[in-house]
Motif scaffolding. Structure first.
Motif, PDB file in Angstrom:
ATOM      1  N   LYS A 138      12.279  -1.382  -5.749  1.00  0.00           N
ATOM      2  CA  LYS A 138      12.663  -0.161  -5.130  1.00  0.00           C
ATOM      3  C   LYS A 138      11.800   0.844  -5.436  1.00  0.00           C
ATOM      4  O   LYS A 138      11.212   1.758  -4.351  1.00  0.00           O
ATOM      5  N   ARG A 139      11.334   1.441  -6.452  1.00  0.00           N
ATOM      6  CA  ARG A 139      10.493   2.392  -6.760  1.00  0.00           C
ATOM      7  C   ARG A 139       9.088   2.182  -6.023  1.00  0.00           C
ATOM      8  O   ARG A 139       8.493   3.287  -5.600  1.00  0.00           O
ATOM      9  N   VAL A 145       8.603   0.491  -3.597  1.00  0.00           N
ATOM     10  CA  VAL A 145       8.623   0.330  -2.000  1.00  0.00           C
ATOM     11  C   VAL A 145       8.682   1.826  -1.694  1.00  0.00           C
ATOM     12  O   VAL A 145       7.990   2.340  -0.733  1.00  0.00           O
ATOM     13  N   GLU A 146       9.147   2.685  -2.294  1.00  0.00           N
ATOM     14  CA  GLU A 146       9.155   4.327  -2.007  1.00  0.00           C
ATOM     15  C   GLU A 146       7.683   4.899  -2.086  1.00  0.00           C
ATOM     16  O   GLU A 146       7.444   5.685  -1.314  1.00  0.00           O
ATOM     17  N   MET A 147       7.189   4.392  -3.283  1.00  0.00           N
ATOM     18  CA  MET A 147       5.804   5.080  -3.390  1.00  0.00           C
ATOM     19  C   MET A 147       4.898   4.461  -2.206  1.00  0.00           C
ATOM     20  O   MET A 147       4.082   5.172  -1.971  1.00  0.00           O
ATOM     21  N   LYS A 148       5.066   3.242  -1.814  1.00  0.00           N
ATOM     22  CA  LYS A 148       4.213   2.703  -0.690  1.00  0.00           C
ATOM     23  C   LYS A 148       4.621   3.834   0.530  1.00  0.00           C
ATOM     24  O   LYS A 148       3.610   3.995   1.115  1.00  0.00           O
ATOM     25  N   HIS A 149       5.812   4.104   0.685  1.00  0.00           N
ATOM     26  CA  HIS A 149       6.243   4.834   2.031  1.00  0.00           C
ATOM     27  C   HIS A 149       5.555   6.283   1.604  1.00  0.00           C
ATOM     28  O   HIS A 149       5.238   6.876   2.685  1.00  0.00           O
ATOM     29  N   TYR A 150       5.587   6.806   0.326  1.00  0.00           N
ATOM     30  CA  TYR A 150       5.019   7.997  -0.071  1.00  0.00           C
ATOM     31  C   TYR A 150       3.471   7.962   0.323  1.00  0.00           C
ATOM     32  O   TYR A 150       3.138   9.147   1.021  1.00  0.00           O
ATOM     33  N   CYS A 189       0.858  -1.225  -4.662  1.00  0.00           N
ATOM     34  CA  CYS A 189       2.259  -1.514  -4.194  1.00  0.00           C
ATOM     35  C   CYS A 189       2.122  -2.963  -3.482  1.00  0.00           C
ATOM     36  O   CYS A 189       2.868  -3.904  -3.646  1.00  0.00           O
ATOM     37  N   TRP A 243       3.899   1.122 -12.419  1.00  0.00           N
ATOM     38  CA  TRP A 243       5.045   2.606 -12.127  1.00  0.00           C
ATOM     39  C   TRP A 243       4.155   3.368 -13.180  1.00  0.00           C
ATOM     40  O   TRP A 243       4.172   4.631 -12.998  1.00  0.00           O
TER      41      TRP A 243
END
Length: 434
Positions: free
Chosen positions: A202-203, A205-210, A302, A388
């Motif tokens: 999850k984290r 994936v969020e970083m990839k979108h960021y 990621c 991370w």
């Protein structure tokens, strides 16, 4: 300025170096456990030099080399000032070092190199990669890359980095002997394939979108800055028209002549100053470009975890399939439709000897599969944990760097506006004296 911050941060460097483990760490007197290389060695890219020579296919080419200088910090601390050790490196050797680090440390956001060819350049600047101003900015960028790597708690302890800095000959051969290229090629093919992970982290994936957003906003900012620079250039240069008109006008005036001519000189100086201003502005743009590339580096970390997760899911699925085959073979009950099941119904079951041989083979494959799943799970968890931790470190660095870059950019714009006010104030004084 950012390079100076990197040096300052290294003095208070943390003790994350134990993450380096056994993947190429350097056990050398230059390094002590829990410290980064930059605390033990002064590093700089002192100058650039243009050279000519024949390449691998015997074609004459012109290229640039960069002088890398190093000096032990303990000698400096003791009050000595020994001459630095130095060697020349081509840009392609910096690329080789970075590619090696990317493959060796898939969980780390490896600092990017400065661009090989100029992008997002306002149209009056040369995009030629041999242009002296561009080469100088690239020299600064290469030094910044080395300082970033040498201050990293993990990367700084890599043996190949140390050899890059200190071993003029034979360094490339040592890197290729590690076999990283074969691993890089196979990993590149895997990363270029299309796959979908069922249970992504999850984290990450969020970083990839960021990172996608960071790259998008940074590139938009650079494009906007390029357009502003082009228009600013035109505004400054058009002041040269004021200078020409005032100077020509002064020739036909007696009482007003000196004032007009002085005002014209101020306008000419103002028009000429924009070249230096916008050249200086390119350095701030280079800091933004670094984070444009950093966004891609974050996304790569990621993506590599997604690949590890995909390989784990495929291994798990294969293990489940083999266990199901074992159950069907042992009980004779086929739970899912298959050609083999239809064949057994039509032609009868296999002989006991054949079934036992297949069961034994399946047991071996299942044992291997369980071990593979165990290894892949540990690898995937370790990658996520280390990735991370490094992403958190990167985010702290990013916040500080971009804040500083944007503040300095704003200060430069304020300075430019003040210069314009001063020019017109001087012109007003000239007019008052007429």
């Amino acid at each position: 300025r950012m390079a100076e911050d990197v040096k300052e941060e290294s003095v208070t460097s943390n003790d994350e170096s134990d993450l380096a483990a056994s993947d190429g760490s350097l056990n050398n007197t230059m390094l002590t456990e829990g410290s980064c290389l930059l605390r033990r060695m002064e590093i700089s890219v002192a100058e650039a030099e243009k050279r000519s020579g024949k390449n691998a296919v015997s074609i004459q080419e012109t290229y640039t080399v960069y002088l890398v200088e190093t000096r032990p910090m303990d000698a400096i601390a003791e009050g000595h000032n020994p001459p630095p050790d130095s060697l020349w490196r081509r840009y392609s050797e910096f690329e080789l070092l970075r590619n090696y680090l990317i493959v060796t440390y898939p969980y780390i956001v490896v600092p990017p190199l400065p661009e090989k060819r100029a992008e997002f350049v306002w149209h009056k600047l040369s995009a030629d990669n041999m242009d002296p101003d561009f080469v100088e900015r690239r020299r600064i960028g290469l030094e910044n890359f080395l300082l970033r790597v040498a201050s990293h708690p993990v990367l700084s302890n890599n043996e190949m980095l140390y050899h890059f800095l200190t071993k003029e000959h034979g360094w490339k051969e040592m890197v290729y002997e590690t076999g990283f290229q074969a691993k890089a090629d196979s990993r590149l093919r895997a990363l270029s394939a299309t796959f979908r992970v069922r249970s992504p982290h999850k984290r990450l994936v969020e970083m990839k979108h960021y990172s996608d957003g960071l790259q998008s906003h940074t590139s938009q900012l650079l494009r906007a800055r390029t357009r502003v620079a082009d228009r600013l250039y035109a505004v400054y240069k058009v002041h040269g028209n004021y200078g020409r008109v005032f100077s020509e006008w002064s020739a036909i005036e007696k009482e007003m002549g000196d004032g007009l001519q002085s005002a014209g000189h101020h306008m000419d100086a103002y028009a000429a100053s924009v070249d230096d201003i916008l050249e200086e502005e390119e350095h701030y743009a280079d800091q933004l470009k670094e984070y444009l590339s950093y966004a891609e580096a974050v996304r790569a970390v990621c993506r590599k975890h997604e690949l590890s997760q995909f390989e784990l899911e495929m291994a798990s699925q294969d293990l489940i399939s083999k266990k199901q085959q074992r159950e069907e073979l042992a009980t004779g009950i086929v739970r899912t439709f298959s050609l083999k099941g239809m064949t057994n119904k039509l032609f009868g079951q296999e002989a006991p000897e054949q079934r036992d041989a297949k069961l034994n083979l399946l047991e071996e494959l299942i044992a291997e599969g369980e071990e593979t799943v165990k290894e892949k799970t540990a690898e995937c968890d370790e990658h996520a944990e280390k990735a991370w931790a490094d992403i958190v470190r990167f985010k702290d660095q990013k916040d500080k760097d971009l804040q500083e870059a944007l503040i300095n950019y704003a200060l430069m714009q304020i300075s430019m506006c003040k210069k314009g006010i001063q020019v017109w104030s001087n012109a007003k004084e000239c007019f008052l004296k007429m």
